[in-house]
Write a protein that holds these residues in place. Structure first.
Motif, mmCIF file in Angstrom:
data_model
loop_
_atom_site.group_PDB
_atom_site.id
_atom_site.type_symbol
_atom_site.label_atom_id
_atom_site.label_comp_id
_atom_site.label_asym_id
_atom_site.label_seq_id
_atom_site.Cartn_x
_atom_site.Cartn_y
_atom_site.Cartn_z
ATOM 1 N N THR A 113 0.828 -1.204 0.000
ATOM 2 C CA THR A 113 0.000 0.000 0.000
ATOM 3 C C THR A 113 0.865 1.257 0.000
ATOM 4 N N GLY A 114 0.585 2.155 -0.941
ATOM 5 C CA GLY A 114 1.320 3.412 -1.003
ATOM 6 C C GLY A 114 2.581 3.361 -1.825
ATOM 7 N N SER A 115 2.971 2.182 -2.306
ATOM 8 C CA SER A 115 4.159 2.079 -3.155
ATOM 9 C C SER A 115 3.769 2.195 -4.628
ATOM 10 N N LYS A 116 4.775 2.266 -5.479
ATOM 11 C CA LYS A 116 4.561 2.342 -6.923
ATOM 12 C C LYS A 116 5.195 1.098 -7.541
ATOM 13 N N VAL A 117 4.379 0.098 -7.819
ATOM 14 C CA VAL A 117 4.893 -1.174 -8.315
ATOM 15 C C VAL A 117 5.100 -1.111 -9.825
ATOM 16 N N VAL A 118 6.243 -1.604 -10.262
ATOM 17 C CA VAL A 118 6.579 -1.697 -11.683
ATOM 18 C C VAL A 118 6.961 -3.142 -11.986
ATOM 19 N N PHE A 142 10.433 -6.020 -20.854
ATOM 20 C CA PHE A 142 9.110 -5.412 -20.861
ATOM 21 C C PHE A 142 8.827 -4.766 -19.507
ATOM 22 N N VAL A 143 8.242 -3.575 -19.553
ATOM 23 C CA VAL A 143 7.996 -2.790 -18.346
ATOM 24 C C VAL A 143 6.525 -2.408 -18.292
ATOM 25 N N ALA A 144 5.917 -2.562 -17.121
ATOM 26 C CA ALA A 144 4.529 -2.154 -16.930
ATOM 27 C C ALA A 144 4.398 -1.460 -15.584
ATOM 28 N N GLY A 145 3.683 -0.353 -15.566
ATOM 29 C CA GLY A 145 3.475 0.355 -14.312
ATOM 30 C C GLY A 145 2.503 1.505 -14.478
ATOM 31 N N ASN A 146 1.856 1.889 -13.412
ATOM 32 C CA ASN A 146 0.847 2.943 -13.470
ATOM 33 C C ASN A 146 1.418 4.339 -13.263
ATOM 34 N N ASP A 147 2.592 4.431 -12.658
ATOM 35 C CA ASP A 147 3.197 5.730 -12.366
ATOM 36 C C ASP A 147 4.294 6.011 -13.400
ATOM 37 N N GLU A 148 4.116 7.074 -14.182
ATOM 38 C CA GLU A 148 5.051 7.353 -15.281
ATOM 39 C C GLU A 148 6.461 7.604 -14.785
ATOM 40 N N ASP A 149 6.599 8.337 -13.697
ATOM 41 C CA ASP A 149 7.934 8.624 -13.169
ATOM 42 C C ASP A 149 8.616 7.338 -12.709
ATOM 43 N N ALA A 150 7.868 6.460 -12.055
ATOM 44 C CA ALA A 150 8.434 5.185 -11.609
ATOM 45 C C ALA A 150 8.869 4.349 -12.802
ATOM 46 N N VAL A 151 8.041 4.311 -13.848
ATOM 47 C CA VAL A 151 8.395 3.546 -15.056
ATOM 48 C C VAL A 151 9.662 4.110 -15.689
ATOM 49 N N GLU A 152 9.794 5.433 -15.721
ATOM 50 C CA GLU A 152 10.993 6.042 -16.304
ATOM 51 C C GLU A 152 12.233 5.692 -15.501
ATOM 52 N N LYS A 153 12.125 5.725 -14.197
ATOM 53 C CA LYS A 153 13.290 5.412 -13.360
ATOM 54 C C LYS A 153 13.695 3.941 -13.519
ATOM 55 N N VAL A 154 12.726 3.047 -13.584
ATOM 56 C CA VAL A 154 13.042 1.632 -13.788
ATOM 57 C C VAL A 154 13.587 1.415 -15.193
ATOM 58 N N SER A 155 13.092 2.154 -16.161
ATOM 59 C CA SER A 155 13.602 2.047 -17.532
ATOM 60 C C SER A 155 15.080 2.423 -17.596
ATOM 61 N N ARG A 156 15.477 3.438 -16.830
ATOM 62 C CA ARG A 156 16.896 3.813 -16.795
ATOM 63 C C ARG A 156 17.735 2.699 -16.177
ATOM 64 N N LEU A 157 17.193 2.016 -15.170
ATOM 65 C CA LEU A 157 17.914 0.878 -14.588
ATOM 66 C C LEU A 157 18.081 -0.240 -15.615
ATOM 67 N N ILE A 158 17.055 -0.468 -16.421
ATOM 68 C CA ILE A 158 17.127 -1.512 -17.448
ATOM 69 C C ILE A 158 18.240 -1.207 -18.433
ATOM 70 N N VAL A 159 18.313 0.046 -18.867
ATOM 71 C CA VAL A 159 19.389 0.446 -19.787
ATOM 72 C C VAL A 159 20.744 0.320 -19.091
ATOM 73 N N ASP A 160 20.828 0.748 -17.844
ATOM 74 C CA ASP A 160 22.079 0.608 -17.081
ATOM 75 C C ASP A 160 22.499 -0.855 -16.961
ATOM 76 N N ALA A 161 21.500 -1.754 -16.905
ATOM 77 C CA ALA A 161 21.796 -3.190 -16.801
ATOM 78 C C ALA A 161 22.173 -3.803 -18.140
ATOM 79 N N GLY A 162 22.070 -3.029 -19.227
ATOM 80 C CA GLY A 162 22.527 -3.511 -20.527
ATOM 81 C C GLY A 162 21.458 -4.148 -21.386
#
Length: 206
Positions: A113-118, A142-162
């Motif tokens: 509750t209260g978190s932003k799950v991606v 593949f990335v799915a999430g309801n919070d755009e900022d959270a999705v963007e931050k996780v997307s940067r991690l994906i790119v960082d992971a190669g």
């Protein structure tokens, strides 16, 4: 923003090895000595699960679904980005516990509750982390999430992971991504086509 990886199984170790030196990383697991040893080998921080969650802005639950759901109930996850990489597998790996009507990501979001799950990383095999970055640069996560900022931050991690980012919309897309993860497991292990099958057939379809 600090990223915590909870779990040191094959996926947790692989993600840690790819993200070490790319982001401010902290590793935690119920096996504290194992987490400390991995963290030392990668030159990153280790902590207890509770301390890692408290310190991080992004928490990657690199554990099986049942454990992820248990951790998701922690009140300290409120306000944080929680990355669910699980597939809700049956104990004999013959299929999913549920699919299409709900997802592991939905249940984790309800618990956290209260978190932003991606949702991310559930459709690739851990063995891919051992390949070169050049070899995985076009492999989609593949990335799915309801919070755009959270999705963007996780997307940067994906790119960082190669890996490459493939956004699929809101968290409801996890109902599709988890059966896709199960299909990869069936092809790779059940039908003996190996762990390279997932990126191979996904890329051919692109």
């Amino acid at each position: 923003m600090k990223t915590a990886i909870i779990g040191i199984g094959n996926m947790g170790k692989g993600l840690a090895s790819r993200l070490a030196g790319k982001t401010d990383l902290i590793i935690a697991a119920r096996n504290d000595p194992g987490a400390r040893s991995l963290a030392e080998s990668l030159g990153v921080e280790s902590a207890t699960i509770a301390d890692a969650i408290a310190a991080a802005g992004i928490v990657i639950l690199a554990v099986p679904y049942a454990s992820a759901l248990e951790i998701a109930a922690s009140p300290s996850l409120s306000g944080k980005i929680v990355v669910d990489i699980s597939n809700p597998l049956k104990p004999d790996f013959s299929g999913l516990l549920f699919g299409h009507e709900t997802s592991a990501a939905d249940k984790i979001q309800n618990a956290a509750t209260g978190s932003k799950v991606v949702k991310a990383f559930n459709t690739i095999f851990a063995e891919l982390f051992n390949a070169s970055r050049d070899a995985t640069a076009k492999v989609p996560v593949f990335v799915a999430g309801n919070d755009e900022d959270a999705v963007e931050k996780v997307s940067r991690l994906i790119v960082d992971a190669g890996f490459a980012v493939e956004k699929t919309g809101g968290l409801d897309a996890a109902k599709l991504l988890e059966p896709l993860g199960m299909l990869n497991i069936r092809l790779g292990y059940g039908l003996g086509r190996g762990t390279v099958i997932a990126p191979a057939w996904i890329n051919l379809a692109a």
